[in-house]
Design an enzyme around this catalytic site. Structure first.
Site, short mmCIF file in Angstrom:
data_model
loop_
_atom_site.label_atom_id
_atom_site.label_comp_id
_atom_site.label_asym_id
_atom_site.label_seq_id
_atom_site.Cartn_x
_atom_site.Cartn_y
_atom_site.Cartn_z
N HIS A 77 0.86 -1.19 0.00
CA HIS A 77 0.00 0.00 0.00
C HIS A 77 0.89 1.24 0.00
O HIS A 77 1.82 1.35 0.81
CB HIS A 77 -0.91 0.00 1.24
CG HIS A 77 -2.03 -0.99 1.15
ND1 HIS A 77 -3.12 -0.80 0.33
CD2 HIS A 77 -2.22 -2.19 1.75
CE1 HIS A 77 -3.94 -1.84 0.44
NE2 HIS A 77 -3.42 -2.69 1.30
N PHE A 267 -11.23 -7.86 12.83
CA PHE A 267 -11.31 -6.63 13.61
C PHE A 267 -12.69 -6.01 13.43
O PHE A 267 -13.06 -5.64 12.31
CB PHE A 267 -10.21 -5.66 13.15
CG PHE A 267 -8.92 -6.37 12.89
CD1 PHE A 267 -8.39 -6.44 11.61
CD2 PHE A 267 -8.27 -7.05 13.90
CE1 PHE A 267 -7.22 -7.14 11.35
CE2 PHE A 267 -7.10 -7.77 13.66
CZ PHE A 267 -6.58 -7.80 12.38
N ASP A 269 -14.96 -3.61 12.95
CA ASP A 269 -15.00 -2.17 12.59
C ASP A 269 -16.36 -1.87 11.96
O ASP A 269 -17.34 -2.53 12.28
CB ASP A 269 -13.87 -1.88 11.61
CG ASP A 269 -14.18 -2.50 10.25
OD1 ASP A 269 -13.91 -1.87 9.24
OD2 ASP A 269 -14.74 -3.62 10.24
N ASP A 338 -9.64 -10.78 6.86
CA ASP A 338 -10.11 -9.45 7.23
C ASP A 338 -9.51 -8.38 6.35
O ASP A 338 -10.18 -7.55 5.72
CB ASP A 338 -9.76 -9.17 8.69
CG ASP A 338 -10.09 -7.74 9.08
OD1 ASP A 338 -9.41 -6.81 8.61
OD2 ASP A 338 -11.05 -7.55 9.82
N ASP A 343 -10.01 -4.35 2.06
CA ASP A 343 -9.53 -3.79 0.78
C ASP A 343 -10.58 -3.97 -0.31
O ASP A 343 -10.82 -3.07 -1.13
CB ASP A 343 -8.20 -4.44 0.36
CG ASP A 343 -7.05 -4.01 1.27
OD1 ASP A 343 -6.02 -4.70 1.28
OD2 ASP A 343 -7.19 -2.99 1.98
N1 LIG Z 1 -11.50 -4.78 9.95
C1 LIG Z 1 -10.65 -3.86 9.44
N2 LIG Z 1 -10.86 -2.57 9.71
C2 LIG Z 1 -10.00 -1.69 9.18
C3 LIG Z 1 -8.91 -2.04 8.39
C4 LIG Z 1 -8.25 -0.84 8.04
C5 LIG Z 1 -7.06 -0.67 7.16
N3 LIG Z 1 -6.12 -1.73 7.30
C6 LIG Z 1 -5.09 -1.77 6.27
C7 LIG Z 1 -4.03 -2.72 6.65
C8 LIG Z 1 -4.11 -3.84 5.95
C9 LIG Z 1 -5.26 -3.83 5.06
O1 LIG Z 1 -4.91 -4.33 3.80
C10 LIG Z 1 -5.65 -2.36 4.98
O2 LIG Z 1 -4.97 -1.80 3.89
C11 LIG Z 1 -8.95 0.19 8.64
N4 LIG Z 1 -9.99 -0.35 9.31
C12 LIG Z 1 -11.09 0.27 10.04
O3 LIG Z 1 -12.08 0.58 9.07
C13 LIG Z 1 -12.66 1.85 9.40
C14 LIG Z 1 -12.17 2.83 8.36
O4 LIG Z 1 -12.93 2.62 7.18
P1 LIG Z 1 -12.88 3.79 6.10
O5 LIG Z 1 -13.37 5.05 6.81
O6 LIG Z 1 -13.78 3.33 5.00
O7 LIG Z 1 -11.41 3.89 5.67
C15 LIG Z 1 -12.14 2.21 10.77
O8 LIG Z 1 -12.93 1.58 11.76
C16 LIG Z 1 -10.76 1.56 10.74
O9 LIG Z 1 -10.28 1.30 12.05
C17 LIG Z 1 -8.69 -3.41 8.12
O10 LIG Z 1 -7.75 -3.84 7.42
N5 LIG Z 1 -9.60 -4.28 8.66
#
Ligand SMILES: Nc1nc2c(c(CN[C@H]3C=C[C@H](O)[C@@H]3O)cn2[C@@H]2O[C@H](COP(=O)(O)O)[C@@H](O)[C@H]2O)c(=O)[nH]1
Length: 366
Positions: A77, A267, A269, A338, A343
């Site tokens: 990324h 996670f 979210d 996840d 992504d």
């Molecule tokens: N379950 C889960 N939640 C994640 C991520 C990530 C980013 N992780 C990076 C690392 C490796 C991955 O490949 C991603 O490139 C952010 N979030 C959560 O989402 C929300 C943000 O959403 P939006 O406002 O639309 O960007 C916020 O609660 C944030 O904490 C994830 O991976 N998994």
């Protein structure tokens, strides 16, 4: 005493030793999966559609194989730090201290956004962009000492770090300052202001590091009472994603070397529930579906919100087990599923293909 009778003292010593091991084993479980299965079993507003869950598992596996999805995807990324050193450990810790609640009700052109490297970043990427920009401007935003300096690190300086290219300010800015302040104090008090010392305290266990974060930092203790259950339900989302980001960034080596990494869950979210619902793996009752569609606020800790988070974690666990059943040699855990789903959801959003909105909860937990 005959040869075949065991020495009672030795038996007692062994019992205490193995009993002690059992206790250590207890500490090396986060309890998140058990708690979420408990909520799933008692959920009446959210359910898991097993047939679509199985179908989703096969689709996810196929797409992950096609994209060669692995820990190295994390570093690909554009904005994620590339150096494999302590500065990146500090960056990831800072990022996951503040990794929450980026959503806005404003139209895309007016929502909070960070301009960096000639692009407009929103959501999670706005956080990463702002941290990178601050470091390039000479602001030590990833330094625990800086977070404690009330003259230099205050609401105005944080407003500058997260200055938007629109009129809307970053959500929960004061709460983000409180997280930095608390983390700086705890790190100074217990870990000589070093995040590396904090990681070392877990002695290579992902579950232990999650438990240490939840024990020592109020702002990582993402657990909430549910109905009449005695113990709070643990989601520990930012504590878990911190461990996962370290593991992925360092490819399971160095600061990312955790022997029990597969104990980390999805996670909870606001994006993964959205994608699971759009894959029909997660089913919402008509009332919940209407609330989400109408972008109603779901209060943090409310029954609907707790069911949504817990059933999402349990749903990804079932997807993981289904993939493992059909592809025993696949090295796929809840983290990679996840990351892939997050992504994928962002790609759908980018293409204007969000089938339903994500749910609206405003909190420091996700
Ligand atoms: N379950 C889960 N939640 C994640 C991520 C990530 C980013 N992780 C990076 C690392 C490796 C991955 O490949 C991603 O490139 C952010 N979030 C959560 O989402 C929300 C943000 O959403 P939006 O406002 O639309 O960007 C916020 O609660 C944030 O904490 C994830 O991976 N998994």
């Amino acid at each position: 005493m005959s040869d075949d009778e065991a020495d009672p003292e030795l038996v007692e010593l062994l019992r205490q030793h193995f009993q002690g091991k059992l206790n250590i084993k207890q500490e090396s479980e986060t309890g998140v999966l058990e708690d979420c299965e408990y909520v799933f079993d008692s959920s009446i507003d959210i359910a898991i559609d097993m047939r679509h869950c199985k179908k989703a598992a096969e689709e996810i596996y196929t797409q992950m194989q096609k994209k060669h999805y692995s820990t190295s995807t994390w570093s690909e990324h554009e904005l994620h730090p590339k150096a494999k050193d302590e500065s990146t450990v500090n960056f990831i810790f800072t990022m996951d201290l503040l990794n929450f609640s980026f959503w806005s009700e404003l139209p895309d052109k007016e929502r909070f956004a960070i301009e960096y490297k000639g692009k407009r970043w929103t959501g999670y990427w706005s956080l990463v962009a702002a941290l990178q920009r601050a470091l390039e401007e000479g602001i030590p935003i990833t330094s625990p000492e800086y977070w404690q300096d009330e003259d230099k690190c205050d609401l105005d300086s944080l407003r500058h770090v997260f200055r938007s290219c629109t009129e809307e300010e970053m959500p929960l800015l004061k709460e983000r300052l409180d997280c930095l302040r608390e983390a700086g104090q705890v790190l100074e008090e217990y870990y000589d202001s070093s995040v590396v010392n904090l990681i070392d305290a877990a002695d290579g266990s992902a579950a232990s590091l999650v438990n240490i974060l939840a024990k020592d930092f109020d702002c990582f203790r993402d657990e909430h009472p549910f109905k009449d259950r005695e113990k709070p339900i643990r989601f520990l989302k930012r504590a878990q994603i911190l461990v996962a980001d370290l593991w992925a960034c360092f490819d399971g080596e160095s600061y990312g070397d955790f022997g029990d990494i597969d104990k980390i869950t999805m996670f909870a979210d606001y994006r993964i529930p959205q994608v699971l619902i759009s894959m029909n793996a997660l089913y919402c009752s008509p009332l919940v579906a209407a609330a989400i569609r109408d972008k109603q606020m779901l209060e943090n800790g409310s029954s609907w919100e707790m069911q949504l988070r817990a059933c999402s974690i349990w749903c990804v666990e079932l997807i993981r087990r289904e993939i493992k059943r059909n592809h025993p040699k696949a090295h796929i855990n809840a983290i990679l599923i996840d990351f892939f789903l997050y992504d994928k959801m962002k790609e759908l959003e980018e293409a204007g293909k969000e089938a339903i909105p994500h749910h609206r909860t405003r909190s420091i937990w996700y």
